[in-house]
Write a protein that holds these residues in place. Structure first.
Motif, PDB file in Angstrom:
ATOM      1  N   LEU A 273       0.829  -1.209   0.000  1.00 21.50           N
ATOM      2  CA  LEU A 273       0.000   0.000   0.000  1.00 21.50           C
ATOM      3  C   LEU A 273       0.862   1.257   0.000  1.00 21.50           C
ATOM      4  CD1 LEU A 273      -2.716  -1.078   2.601  1.00 21.50           C
ATOM      5  CD2 LEU A 273      -2.778  -1.270   0.104  1.00 21.50           C
ATOM      6  N   HIS A 274       0.362   2.276  -0.690  1.00 20.04           N
ATOM      7  CA  HIS A 274       1.022   3.572  -0.806  1.00 20.04           C
ATOM      8  C   HIS A 274       2.459   3.414  -1.320  1.00 20.04           C
ATOM      9  CE1 HIS A 274       1.107   7.882   0.034  1.00 20.04           C
ATOM     10  NE2 HIS A 274       2.313   7.734   0.532  1.00 20.04           N
ATOM     11  N   PRO A 275       2.621   2.850  -2.523  1.00 24.71           N
ATOM     12  CA  PRO A 275       3.961   2.706  -3.079  1.00 24.71           C
ATOM     13  C   PRO A 275       4.578   4.061  -3.386  1.00 24.71           C
ATOM     14  CG  PRO A 275       2.309   2.148  -4.719  1.00 24.71           C
ATOM     15  CD  PRO A 275       1.577   2.320  -3.420  1.00 24.71           C
ATOM     16  N   ASN A 276       5.812   4.244  -2.941  1.00 27.11           N
ATOM     17  CA  ASN A 276       6.501   5.533  -3.025  1.00 27.11           C
ATOM     18  C   ASN A 276       7.623   5.485  -4.057  1.00 27.11           C
ATOM     19  OD1 ASN A 276       5.682   7.695  -1.040  1.00 27.11           O
ATOM     20  ND2 ASN A 276       5.789   5.995   0.386  1.00 27.11           N
ATOM     21  N   LYS A 277       8.829   5.642  -3.565  1.00 24.01           N
ATOM     22  CA  LYS A 277      10.020   5.685  -4.400  1.00 24.01           C
ATOM     23  C   LYS A 277      10.202   4.374  -5.159  1.00 24.01           C
ATOM     24  CE  LYS A 277      13.900   7.868  -5.567  1.00 24.01           C
ATOM     25  NZ  LYS A 277      13.930   9.228  -6.146  1.00 24.01           N
ATOM     26  N   VAL A 278      10.673   4.487  -6.404  1.00 22.10           N
ATOM     27  CA  VAL A 278      10.987   3.338  -7.234  1.00 22.10           C
ATOM     28  C   VAL A 278      12.425   3.486  -7.716  1.00 22.10           C
ATOM     29  CG1 VAL A 278      10.329   1.984  -9.254  1.00 22.10           C
ATOM     30  CG2 VAL A 278       8.602   3.304  -8.040  1.00 22.10           C
ATOM     31  N   VAL A 279      13.255   2.472  -7.496  1.00 24.75           N
ATOM     32  CA  VAL A 279      14.617   2.478  -8.032  1.00 24.75           C
ATOM     33  C   VAL A 279      14.887   1.135  -8.697  1.00 24.75           C
ATOM     34  CG1 VAL A 279      15.484   4.093  -6.295  1.00 24.75           C
ATOM     35  CG2 VAL A 279      15.691   1.632  -5.895  1.00 24.75           C
ATOM     36  N   LYS A 280      15.882   1.103  -9.557  1.00 24.57           N
ATOM     37  CA  LYS A 280      16.239  -0.137 -10.249  1.00 24.57           C
ATOM     38  C   LYS A 280      17.608  -0.613  -9.795  1.00 24.57           C
ATOM     39  CE  LYS A 280      18.281   2.169 -14.266  1.00 24.57           C
ATOM     40  NZ  LYS A 280      18.274   2.300 -15.733  1.00 24.57           N
ATOM     41  N   SER A 281      17.872  -1.888 -10.006  1.00 21.74           N
ATOM     42  CA  SER A 281      19.192  -2.437  -9.742  1.00 21.74           C
ATOM     43  C   SER A 281      20.163  -1.913 -10.794  1.00 21.74           C
ATOM     44  CB  SER A 281      19.141  -3.961  -9.767  1.00 21.74           C
ATOM     45  OG  SER A 281      18.710  -4.416 -11.048  1.00 21.74           O
ATOM     46  N   PRO A 282      21.469  -1.925 -10.502  1.00 22.19           N
ATOM     47  CA  PRO A 282      22.434  -1.396 -11.468  1.00 22.19           C
ATOM     48  C   PRO A 282      22.354  -2.037 -12.841  1.00 22.19           C
ATOM     49  CG  PRO A 282      23.474  -1.680  -9.339  1.00 22.19           C
ATOM     50  CD  PRO A 282      22.117  -2.291  -9.224  1.00 22.19           C
ATOM     51  N   ASP A 283      21.979  -3.303 -12.900  1.00 23.91           N
ATOM     52  CA  ASP A 283      21.871  -3.969 -14.194  1.00 23.91           C
ATOM     53  C   ASP A 283      20.466  -3.890 -14.788  1.00 23.91           C
ATOM     54  OD1 ASP A 283      20.455  -5.696 -12.586  1.00 23.91           O
ATOM     55  OD2 ASP A 283      21.791  -7.416 -12.865  1.00 23.91           O
ATOM     56  N   GLY A 284      19.540  -3.254 -14.079  1.00 15.09           N
ATOM     57  CA  GLY A 284      18.191  -3.091 -14.587  1.00 15.09           C
ATOM     58  C   GLY A 284      17.323  -4.328 -14.500  1.00 15.09           C
ATOM     59  N   ARG A 285      17.802  -5.397 -13.893  1.00  8.93           N
ATOM     60  CA  ARG A 285      17.048  -6.646 -13.842  1.00  8.93           C
ATOM     61  C   ARG A 285      15.917  -6.588 -12.813  1.00  8.93           C
ATOM     62  NH1 ARG A 285      17.396 -12.340 -14.477  1.00  8.93           N
ATOM     63  NH2 ARG A 285      15.266 -13.012 -13.921  1.00  8.93           N
ATOM     64  N   PHE A 286      16.077  -5.757 -11.777  1.00 13.36           N
ATOM     65  CA  PHE A 286      15.065  -5.684 -10.729  1.00 13.36           C
ATOM     66  C   PHE A 286      14.681  -4.229 -10.454  1.00 13.36           C
ATOM     67  CE2 PHE A 286      17.209  -9.692 -10.032  1.00 13.36           C
ATOM     68  CZ  PHE A 286      16.152 -10.575  -9.794  1.00 13.36           C
ATOM     69  N   VAL A 287      13.453  -4.045 -10.028  1.00 11.00           N
ATOM     70  CA  VAL A 287      12.937  -2.751  -9.605  1.00 11.00           C
ATOM     71  C   VAL A 287      12.429  -2.902  -8.179  1.00 11.00           C
ATOM     72  CG1 VAL A 287      10.975  -1.171  -9.903  1.00 11.00           C
ATOM     73  CG2 VAL A 287      12.417  -1.748 -11.859  1.00 11.00           C
ATOM     74  N   TYR A 288      12.715  -1.899  -7.353  1.00 10.96           N
ATOM     75  CA  TYR A 288      12.354  -1.936  -5.939  1.00 10.96           C
ATOM     76  C   TYR A 288      11.386  -0.795  -5.636  1.00 10.96           C
ATOM     77  CZ  TYR A 288      16.718  -4.517  -6.302  1.00 10.96           C
ATOM     78  OH  TYR A 288      17.700  -5.375  -6.706  1.00 10.96           O
ATOM     79  N   VAL A 289      10.343  -1.094  -4.849  1.00  8.31           N
ATOM     80  CA  VAL A 289       9.286  -0.130  -4.558  1.00  8.31           C
ATOM     81  C   VAL A 289       9.082  -0.064  -3.047  1.00  8.31           C
ATOM     82  CG1 VAL A 289       6.927   0.598  -5.079  1.00  8.31           C
ATOM     83  CG2 VAL A 289       8.170  -0.866  -6.706  1.00  8.31           C
ATOM     84  N   ALA A 290       9.208   1.132  -2.458  1.00  5.45           N
ATOM     85  CA  ALA A 290       8.980   1.313  -1.023  1.00  5.45           C
ATOM     86  C   ALA A 290       7.497   1.533  -0.770  1.00  5.45           C
ATOM     87  CB  ALA A 290       9.784   2.503  -0.510  1.00  5.45           C
ATOM     88  N   ASN A 291       6.894   0.672   0.039  1.00  3.45           N
ATOM     89  CA  ASN A 291       5.448   0.726   0.298  1.00  3.45           C
ATOM     90  C   ASN A 291       5.171   1.360   1.650  1.00  3.45           C
ATOM     91  OD1 ASN A 291       4.839  -0.752  -2.155  1.00  3.45           O
ATOM     92  ND2 ASN A 291       5.610  -2.557  -1.096  1.00  3.45           N
ATOM     93  N   GLY A 292       4.801   2.646   1.635  1.00  2.00           N
ATOM     94  CA  GLY A 292       4.704   3.432   2.853  1.00  2.00           C
ATOM     95  C   GLY A 292       3.672   2.965   3.841  1.00  2.00           C
ATOM     96  N   ASN A 293       2.594   2.340   3.376  1.00  2.00           N
ATOM     97  CA  ASN A 293       1.540   1.898   4.294  1.00  2.00           C
ATOM     98  C   ASN A 293       1.531   0.387   4.497  1.00  2.00           C
ATOM     99  OD1 ASN A 293       0.800   4.529   4.558  1.00  2.00           O
ATOM    100  ND2 ASN A 293      -1.192   4.340   3.564  1.00  2.00           N
ATOM    101  N   SER A 294       2.607  -0.280   4.091  1.00  2.00           N
ATOM    102  CA  SER A 294       2.721  -1.727   4.307  1.00  2.00           C
ATOM    103  C   SER A 294       4.001  -2.132   5.011  1.00  2.00           C
ATOM    104  CB  SER A 294       2.614  -2.482   2.970  1.00  2.00           C
ATOM    105  OG  SER A 294       1.306  -2.412   2.443  1.00  2.00           O
ATOM    106  N   ASP A 295       4.879  -1.157   5.273  1.00  2.00           N
ATOM    107  CA  ASP A 295       6.131  -1.428   5.987  1.00  2.00           C
ATOM    108  C   ASP A 295       7.006  -2.442   5.252  1.00  2.00           C
ATOM    109  OD1 ASP A 295       5.102   0.271   7.872  1.00  2.00           O
ATOM    110  OD2 ASP A 295       4.561  -1.295   9.307  1.00  2.00           O
TER     111      ASP A 295
END
Length: 888
Positions: A273-295
């Motif tokens: 819930l409430h996904p915030n910042k999105v960043v990718k791994s250096p090789d672009g294989r993975f994307v990470y999403v910080a979920n503010g209302n799900s910890d």
């Protein structure tokens, strides 16, 4: 153009100095203060490394995001009102680009995040966003100048397009920006060489973050996907509806995978819930999403566009089951093995060792949290270069600026640990510097020590009491030691008032720690508050947890604020949740009334979380006259929360207008109280939540009572309610808690957060002064403890119950309300009778009165109220000294 900052004492004497210039400066922007620093919600700050402070001392400043220049030599900080450039070699501020020097009105404010650098044709540019515009500034290594703006029109029915985070790529030799438009629910593609919009396409609801990986755009959507047609589990967010849970909070979070060529949505991926910042791994294989209302953090495999892993970043999760870490910012190491997560509410950065499922180069498949690094309050943006991390802290170290005293009346003293300290002035909640933390990444031993400190800072040791089961045959006491043990109270009445500091009301009470020079509405105007505080218990160190009503009513109703609130502070682009009407603002675990209902308690809400609607067009005088003559006031309370609708009193009007006298509200409450008395048995609800808001005032707006009359109206209504309850048959087992929702409208010599708190019951009639450091989360935890309710989230779970405000020996003598000394219909003069400052203040008050509550300039309203009551006495802010900065 340079301002000297002078701060005072909260618990110790702070010495600050920083730069506030639109030109080069040699000042560092750093502060010297002693940690730990206490926040008004049971947490303390011990930030790692060096703290860089900046901002205009007349404003409430926030650091939102950070970005390093391509050569790594300069840090650009996105503040709410400015962009700050820091020399990374010595961490000194070298330049500040103040928006209001370039932009006028409400455009002169930055959005949530997304500041980005671009090197183009050998020149360094910085991009960031304001309300409806993408900004571009040229950085020459010494100063910055805005060279272009790109405007994005808001969609029909939308208040602002709200550009936010971006990705900049070269395509066919031209720099192209992919920009999230949070207000429009869109992503736009712009060629910034020719200022041409290449496409503008829908994303999900309230998109926030964006990155590009494997030739695709990944966009986080705060409110998830657009609900399918016919979905009944929806509620209002600004400009549309979103899927919600049974508490009314948004229950969907998604990432839109988009084609950068066309803007078409290829896939929609469910996240926390409430996904915030999105960043990718250096090789672009993975994307990470910080979920503010799900910890937690969602890891997306960009090859399959499936969720590869969900990583919990809860602090001390083995012993902590409670929601409330609020992860919102991310950064990844150059080797792709470490993910760094800004946990806003923990005041810390989580260090995550990525497992092979999430792109880590390790034999372990599952990611794990290695530890936590302490920061200042509410970390958000993270910049990482080598072994050095920089973090933007949205809440800094809290509101600790104070005006300098030239008058001995403002130089009062108070004791801390037996020692006397000078306050050196007065505090206001909207006087606050922004803060950036800079520190080297710790080794494993240092990280372990940091983690222990973060656990201590967050008071998690208090959670152990919650694991204790209730004991049998325990004697009832006012506040049970363990949840589920009996209390002498069966009924709790929780009254929420509006926007006052302790000194502003009770500064004239000699036995408490007050400053009479700051007392605006003393005993003559508020005789009932004074009598209640002195007869029952005087809390002279009780604090609000937020700085304004949009924060305040979520704190008072849910004992926490969400990331959505923190991202919007001082901007309020989408909503101002003084009245709860925006599902994005609510915590997923619900409100106090939900906690009570879920555990079999009866609940009645009087005017909270609702707006009154009426079509008769009466002004304040008409409504007050009808009240005096017994004519009914016909209205309908409107709420966007389904569960509130079922327990809302239909005869008690809510608050989104200054036109309704609190006498009418008191009459409605007492009418229902008498009806409950006539019912068989003990029919009074277990929990009653009461909004009593007229101490907010309408300033000196013509057509409304004077500020002192509106505060007197509020005081008289409170007195009548307490008297009626104390004379009812329910008094022997009833406790009344009273709080202001926040402390923004006034000054206080101890803390910007200190406010009026009352505890009224047969068991609190002690006449004592209690100086324990309590706050709104303490009050809510006490209510839960009395009613046998578990905590809702980590904020009330870690709060200290108010054990020492009660006695074991009750005094059931009824309270006798004090008649008002100020005529409640003492009206502000008409404009035609005014001139000069009085007329200007009246015109400004009238304009503010037509907006939503708190819709105007808070400092201006404070000045107006002070002038109305104090007349020729100097306004506290005038003690700030000479000021030639035109930021004001």
């Amino acid at each position: 153009m340079k301002r000297i900052y002078i701060l005072g004492v909260a618990a110790l004497l702070f010495l600050w100095g920083c730069a506030n210039s639109n030109r080069k400066t040699n000042q560092t922007g750093t502060a010297k203060l002693k940690y730990p620093v206490a926040m008004p919600y049971n947490k303390v700050l011990t930030p790692a490394g060096k703290q860089i402070f900046f901002g205009d001392s007349a404003l409430e400043n926030h650091a939102l995001d950070v970005a390093l220049s391509p050569d790594g030599k300069t840090l650009a900080v996105e503040g709410r009102y400015r962009v700050v450039f820091v020399n990374r070699a010595n961490n000194k501020i070298v330049y500040q680009l103040v928006l209001r020097h370039y932009l006028k009105g409400r455009k002169a404010i930055n959005t949530y995040s997304g500041i980005t650098w671009l090197k183009d044709n050998g020149k360094d540019y910085v991009f960031w966003s304001t309300r409806n515009d993408l900004m571009q500034a040229l950085w020459n290594g010494d100063s910055a100048q805005i060279v272009a703006t790109y405007h994005f029109a808001r969609k029909k029915g939308v208040s602002a397009s709200i550009p936010n985070e971006m990705v900049i790529k070269y395509e066919k030799g031209d720099p192209v920006v992919y920009l999230v438009l949070n207000g429009n629910d869109e992503v736009a593609k712009i060629n910034i060489r020719n200022n041409k919009i290449l496409w503008q396409r829908p994303a999900g609801l309230a998109p926030y973050g964006i990155t590009m990986a494997r030739g695709k755009l990944y966009v986080s959507n705060w409110s998830g996907a657009v609900p399918p047609v016919g979905d009944t589990a929806t509620a209002g967010i600004p400009w549309e509806k979103a899927q919600v849970n049974r508490f009314g909070a948004v229950s969907s979070g998604t990432v839109s995978v988009m084609d950068p060529k066309t803007g078409k949505i290829l896939y929609t991926i469910k996240t926390g819930l409430h996904p915030n910042k999105v960043v990718k791994s250096p090789d672009g294989r993975f994307v990470y999403v910080a979920n503010g209302n799900s910890d937690n953090v969602t890891v997306i495999d960009t090859k399959t566009d499936q969720v590869a892993e969900t990583i919990s970043v809860r602090l001390n999760r083995e012993k902590n089951p409670y929601f409330g870490d609020s992860p919102d910012g991310l950064a990844i190491s150059a080797d792709g093995n470490r993910l760094y997560v800004a946990n806003g509410m923990d005041n810390a950065v989580a260090v995550v060792a990525l497992g092979s499922k999430a792109g880590g180069k390790t034999q372990q498949s599952i990611s794990r949290v290695l530890g936590f690094i302490p920061t200042a309050a509410y970390p958000a943006g993270i910049a990482l270069k080598g072994d050095t991390m920089t973090v933007a802290n949205i809440e800094g170290v809290g509101s600790r600026l104070t005006v300098k005293s030239k008058n001995k009346a403002f130089r009062t003293f108070y004791a801390v640990n037996g020692k006397r300290h000078s306050t050196a002035g007065a505090y206001n909640s909207h006087r606050m510097l922004a803060c950036v933390s800079v520190f080297p990444l710790p080794d494993s031993a240092k990280l372990q020590k940091y983690t222990q400190q973060v656990v201590k800072n967050n008071r998690l040791t208090r959670l152990a009491m919650l694991d204790l089961l209730p004991r049998k045959n325990v004697k009832p006491v006012p506040v049970p030691q363990r949840i589920g043990e009996p209390s002498v109270f069966k009924h709790v009445i929780y009254i929420i008032k509006e926007n006052r500091t302790y000194d502003q009301i009770l500064g004239d009470v000699k036995k408490g720690n007050g400053d009479a020079a700051l007392c605006t509405f003393g005993e003559k105007i508020t005789p009932n508050i004074h009598r209640l505080a002195t007869q029952y218990v005087l809390l002279d160190n009780y604090k609000a947890s937020g700085k304004c009503s949009s924060e305040g009513h979520v704190w008072t109703d849910a004992s926490m604020v969400t990331d959505y609130i923190e991202k919007n502070v001082r901007a309020w682009f989408r909503s101002y949740t003084h009245v709860l009407y925006d599902a994005m603002a609510y915590p997923k675990t619900g409100f106090l009334w939900d906690d009570a209902l879920d555990h079999g308690k009866s609940v009645r809400i009087y005017g909270e979380a609702c707006r009154p609607v009426w079509n008769t067009g009466e002004n304040w005088t008409d409504i007050y006259h009808d009240y005096l003559t017994g004519k009914p006031f016909r209205f309908t309370n409107v709420t966007t929360i389904e569960r509130v609708r079922g327990v809302l009193s239909p005869i008690y009007p809510g608050y989104d207008s200054h036109k309704i006298t609190d006498q009418l509200r008191a009459k409605a409450f007492i009418t229902e109280l008498k009806a409950f008395e006539k019912m068989p048995g003990d029919a009074l609800p277990d929990l009653m939540i009461v909004a009593l808001p007229d101490d907010h005032t309408a300033g000196t707006a013509p057509g409304f009572p004077t500020p002192r009359a509106m505060v007197a109206d509020n005081d008289a209504a409170l007195g009548k309610i307490v008297e009626a309850v104390s004379k009812s048959r329910f008094w022997k087992n009833t406790v009344i808690f009273v709080t202001e929702d926040d402390s923004q409208s006034g000054w206080d010599h101890v803390s910007a957060y200190r406010t009026v708190g009352l505890v009224v019951s047969p068991y609190s009639k002690t006449g004592k002064v209690v100086s324990t450091d309590y706050n709104q989360t303490s009050l809510i935890r006490t209510i839960e403890q009395i009613l046998g309710l578990p905590p809702m989230n980590i904020m009330d779970a870690s709060a200290r119950p108010m054990f020492d405000v009660f006695t074991d020996k009750p005094d059931v003598t009824p309270y006798h309300a004090v008649k008002n000394n100020i005529p409640l219909n003492e009206m502000n003069p008409a404009l035609r009778a005014l001139k000069g400052k009085q007329k200007a203040y009246a015109q400004a008050s009238l304009k503010m009165a037509k907006l939503d509550i708190d819709g105007g300039d808070d400092d201006l309203l404070n000045r107006i109220v002070w002038f109305s009551v104090k007349r020729n006495e100097p306004y506290p802010a005038r003690y700030a000294g000479h000021d030639d900065d035109d930021d004001d």
